[in-house]
Design a protein around this motif. Structure first.
Motif, mmCIF file in Angstrom:
data_model
loop_
_atom_site.group_PDB
_atom_site.id
_atom_site.type_symbol
_atom_site.label_atom_id
_atom_site.label_comp_id
_atom_site.label_asym_id
_atom_site.label_seq_id
_atom_site.Cartn_x
_atom_site.Cartn_y
_atom_site.Cartn_z
ATOM 1 N N ILE A 175 0.854 -1.180 0.000
ATOM 2 C CA ILE A 175 0.000 0.000 0.000
ATOM 3 C C ILE A 175 0.893 1.235 0.000
ATOM 4 C CG2 ILE A 175 -1.838 -1.201 1.235
ATOM 5 C CD1 ILE A 175 -1.033 0.357 3.746
ATOM 6 N N ARG A 176 0.317 2.409 -0.307
ATOM 7 C CA ARG A 176 1.076 3.661 -0.332
ATOM 8 C C ARG A 176 0.685 4.516 0.861
ATOM 9 N NH1 ARG A 176 5.353 4.618 -3.607
ATOM 10 N NH2 ARG A 176 4.706 6.784 -3.925
ATOM 11 N N LEU A 177 1.689 4.871 1.652
ATOM 12 C CA LEU A 177 1.519 5.799 2.756
ATOM 13 C C LEU A 177 2.415 6.989 2.495
ATOM 14 C CD1 LEU A 177 1.590 3.283 5.760
ATOM 15 C CD2 LEU A 177 -0.406 4.311 4.684
ATOM 16 N N ARG A 178 1.781 8.199 2.472
ATOM 17 C CA ARG A 178 2.484 9.390 2.012
ATOM 18 C C ARG A 178 2.961 9.116 0.584
ATOM 19 N NH1 ARG A 178 5.787 10.115 7.695
ATOM 20 N NH2 ARG A 178 4.072 11.037 8.892
ATOM 21 N N ASP A 179 4.260 9.158 0.353
ATOM 22 C CA ASP A 179 4.753 8.904 -0.994
ATOM 23 C C ASP A 179 5.664 7.684 -1.018
ATOM 24 O OD1 ASP A 179 6.679 10.031 0.556
ATOM 25 O OD2 ASP A 179 7.335 11.530 -0.892
#
Length: 807
Positions: A175-179
């Motif tokens: 998954i993407r958290l922030r960048d």
């Protein structure tokens, strides 16, 4: 068993013939049992049910304390945590965590609409310390809790369901958290939390002990597990010894600092223990009043059944047999009231969960279960015996010859019966006084809280969190430009009067702080330096929030990064550190970033944490000079604040489609939340007091009315011998006044002793407040007179001839 069944059948037949009596008794009991069961469920879930961890009685929470600054619960420096974990022998294991916020921008299937999430950065040992395993996948391993290798994440059960559709194969996906990309390693059990509710995900902490930016700051919370044969006292003594060593090894960081140790259960529950016990005690009094009312009803009913009891006695029934049969009727009433009570408790539990979830920890765990059923059954049986035994014993002891020969004449019902009924009314009034005084104190306290000036004007304010820790706005220079442009664009929206930003709204917590010193004065040692809150604001902050400027100037667009550092301080700062001098032009050395800034203005105080809390010294920085990542946009509108919410979101996404917007809400909601705990306690006790007030009034009226009915023959004789209606009035009302006076006196005495237990729940009101005590006494006295006056009119209107013929 045959006799019991026979008594129950006979009692049921008799009660069916008196539906009004049954309904009144069951409603009174149902209210008492239902309210008591609902509050017990809350007390059990919050205070009595063990924490959902392995051996929770051995779990501790560690803070740091600085007695010289009178601070006993401060965050822990990472280097101290690492040393405690290495040197402690009394503690079996230890873990640390930090509350942060992080933006979810993508999942396994691609880009998500940005959403700011609550996150905890934790050491890998957190879950073994607690004894918690993942519901899906696994928890962190030590290799994932290393600097630069922390791109792993655990999801909460609710986030897994809400954003990932409960994907059973989520473990191992990205998954993407922030960048950045994070690998999901597992999903934690439903409802899991560690001292912070509604956390969405967990990532490894990855402490770097040799990084001075980390090791010299205090931002961690620490939990630990005692060894089986150890004790809190031994662990506390050991940590004091470790603290001595750390003070020698790190004098700049640890001089005057020591570990502060508390039971985890106490930390989770917080300060709601005493209010909940007070509420349980209050609802217990209400249950007793319900029983007293029903007991009086049964006493009155028993008077009319004396001939029946006498006949059964004459036919050979013993007193024990009579008592058993009468008690069976009481138990039928109690069971009916118990069933109604459980139904009312079920609705009450749901209502309590909605009213108090934000202010009472673990309230969401309250539920209808076997504990509630058995508790309700126990108090149902107890109340059946409590309110039934005295009337049954009284009725079974009637004089046989008198009962058979009196012909039902109501001239006298016996001194013992009258004394018993009167005593029950006195008890009922006393309990009502106690409950009404408690409610009155809380209502006055809540009124004082509502009247406290928070230091700003919340009406017309809309707030929205703008997290900028990742993505295009991560760099401080870009962040400052983005947020200022957002403020400028929102300020021009229709209906918007002004817009601004701050990194910590009032009434939402102390937030970021720093020690400081006044430039040009002798510098105290680090352990004695005072602490101040730090707030980063845009130029229109004070005008938008309605915070008065007391002296100097506000920030302007000229206060940029390249300009001389400027700060504004609050009045508490001036009172404590510049009591006899002008603070404008003075300079403060702020230890967090070792800068020296000039005071250019003085602003009014605002409540940072609680309405009833203390005012803290506060330093305001221009946002352009201190562009922090987590900012809250504040918009003052000429219309309803939420009417501007969608337009604000459009402006944010117009500047950056990937920028999350969180917690859009009116400022008045935050003020209400700050008062929610006091409102919850006040509302519940006020409801209990209102019911108690009604029961007391009905109890006085019922006893006096019944007494007038039983004394009609006597009153007829008095009138025939020349007594005037006014004499009857004085006789009847005087009896009611005497009962009420005795009850009020007993209640005031009990309240004077017991309301001191409520001291921690009160604000600006003494636990023995004279006005409240006097007001409740006068109120109940007036109600008693009215309740006595109504039956007295019937006695005053009697025709002597008719009264003398009364049977």
């Amino acid at each position: 068993m045959h006799l019991i069944a026979q008594d129950l059948r006979y009692g049921a037949r008799l009660l069916r013939k008196a539906p009004g009596f049954c309904a009144l008794a069951m409603i009174a009991l149902g209210l008492g049992i239902g309210a008591t069961s609902a509050i017990f469920s809350v007390v059990y879930a919050v205070l009595l049910r063990p924490l959902p961890f392995r051996a929770p009685e051995r779990l501790l929470v560690l803070w740091e304390k600085n007695p010289a600054q009178n601070r006993y619960k401060l965050f822990v420096a990472p280097v101290n945590f690492l040393e405690w974990r290495k040197q402690s022998r009394e503690l079996e294991s230890m873990a640390a965590f930090q509350d942060v916020r992080i933006t979810l921008t993508g999942g396994p299937n691609g880009h998500f609409e940005p959403e700011e999430l609550r996150c905890q950065r934790v050491t890998a040992g957190m879950f073994p310390v607690l004894g918690v395993e993942a519901a899906v996948g696994r928890t962190f391993v030590p290799e994932e809790d290393q600097p630069g290798r922390t791109n792993f994440v655990l999801l909460s059960h609710s986030l897994w369901q809400r954003r990932f559709a409960g994907d059973a194969a989520i473990a191992g996906k990205a998954i993407r958290l922030r960048d950045q990309t994070y690998t999901v390693v597992g999903v934690l059990p439903a409802g899991f939390s560690v001292m912070t509710n509604d956390v969405d995900l967990w990532i490894p902490l990855g402490l770097a002990a040799n990084d001075p930016r980390v090791s010299n700051n205090r931002f961690l919370r620490v939990i630990a597990r005692l060894r089986e044969r150890s004790s809190e006292a031994r662990a506390r003594a050991e940590l004091e010894t470790v603290g001595d060593r750390l003070e020698q090894a790190y004098p700049a960081l640890d001089r005057g600092w020591r570990a502060s140790l508390f039971r985890m259960e106490d930390e989770v529950i917080g300060n709601v223990r005493q209010p909940l016990w007070v509420l349980l005690g209050a609802v217990g009094f209400l249950l007793v009043m319900s029983c007293v009312n029903v007991a009086n009803l049964l006493l009155a009913r028993g008077t009319g059944r004396r001939k029946e009891v006498a006949v059964r006695t004459a036919l050979g029934a013993g007193r024990g047999r009579i008592v058993a049969q009468l008690l069976s009727e009481s138990m039928i009433l109690a069971l009916g009231g118990g069933v109604l009570g459980i139904v009312l408790a079920a609705g009450g539990i749901r209502l309590l969960a909605r009213l108090g979830q934000a202010s009472i920890p673990r309230l969401a765990e309250t539920r209808i279960d076997a504990n509630l059923f058995f508790f309700s059954l126990a108090i149902t049986l107890a109340t059946g015996i409590f309110f039934g035994l005295a009337p049954a014993w009284q009725s079974s002891g009637a004089n046989l010859q008198e009962a058979l020969t009196e012909g039902g004449r109501g001239g006298t019902t016996g001194r013992t019966g009258r004394v018993l009924r009167n005593s029950l009314v006195v008890i009922e009034v006393a309990l009502a006084v106690l409950l009404l005084i408690g409610a009155g104190l809380l209502m006055r306290s809540f009124g004082r809280l509502r009247s406290v000036n928070p230091g700003f004007q919340p009406a017309g304010l809309l707030t929205a969190r703008i997290p900028m820790a990742g993505g295009r706005n991560a760099a401080p220079e870009r962040r400052a430009v983005f947020f200022q442009e957002l403020v400028d664009r929102v300020s021009t929206l229709p209906g918007v009067e002004s817009a601004t930003g701050v990194n910590g709204l009032p009434l939402t917590g102390l937030g970021v702080g720093s020690t400081f010193a006044v430039d040009g004065r002798p510098t105290p040692p680090s352990e004695r330096r005072p602490m101040s809150l730090l707030r980063s604001v845009t130029p229109a902050y004070f005008r938008t929030m309605g915070i008065p400027l007391v002296a100097g100037r506000v920030f302007t667009n000229a206060d940029v990064k390249s300009a001389p550092p400027a700060i504004i301080v609050n009045q508490t700062m001036v009172r404590r550190f510049f009591p006899d001098s002008n603070p404008i032009g003075a300079r403060l050395v702020v230890d967090t970033d070792n800068r020296t800034a000039e005071i250019v203005g003085v602003a009014g105080d605002v409540k940072p944490d609680k309405v009833e809390g203390e005012d803290w010294p506060t330093i305001y920085d221009p946002y352009a000079q201190a562009p922090v990542a987590g900012m809250t946009l504040v918009v003052r509108t000429a219309r309803a604040p939420m009417s501007a919410a969608s337009a604000v979101e459009r402006e944010v996404h117009g500047l950056d489609p990937d920028q999350a917007v969180a917690s859009i809400r009116p400022m008045t909601d935050l003020v209400d939340e700050a008062l929610e705990g006091a409102r919850f306690n006040t509302l519940l006790l006020a409801v209990f007091a209102a019911i108690a007030f009604t029961l007391a009034a009905v109890g006085i009226y019922g006893v006096i009315s019944y007494d007038v009915t039983q004394r009609i023959h006597e009153l007829g004789i008095r009138l025939a011998l020349g007594a005037q209606p006014a004499d009857v009035f004085r006789l009847v009302v005087g009896q009611g006044a005497a009962l009420a006076g005795a009850g009020i006196a007993a209640g005031l005495t009990a309240a004077f002793a017991l309301t001191r237990l409520m001291s921690s729940m009160l604000f600006g009101v003494a636990a023995t407040d004279f006005n409240t005590f006097a007001g409740i006494a006068v109120l109940l006295g007036a109600v008693a007179l009215v309740a006595s006056y109504l039956p007295s009119r019937r006695g005053m209107a009697l025709d002597p001839v008719t009264a003398l013929r009364h049977e």
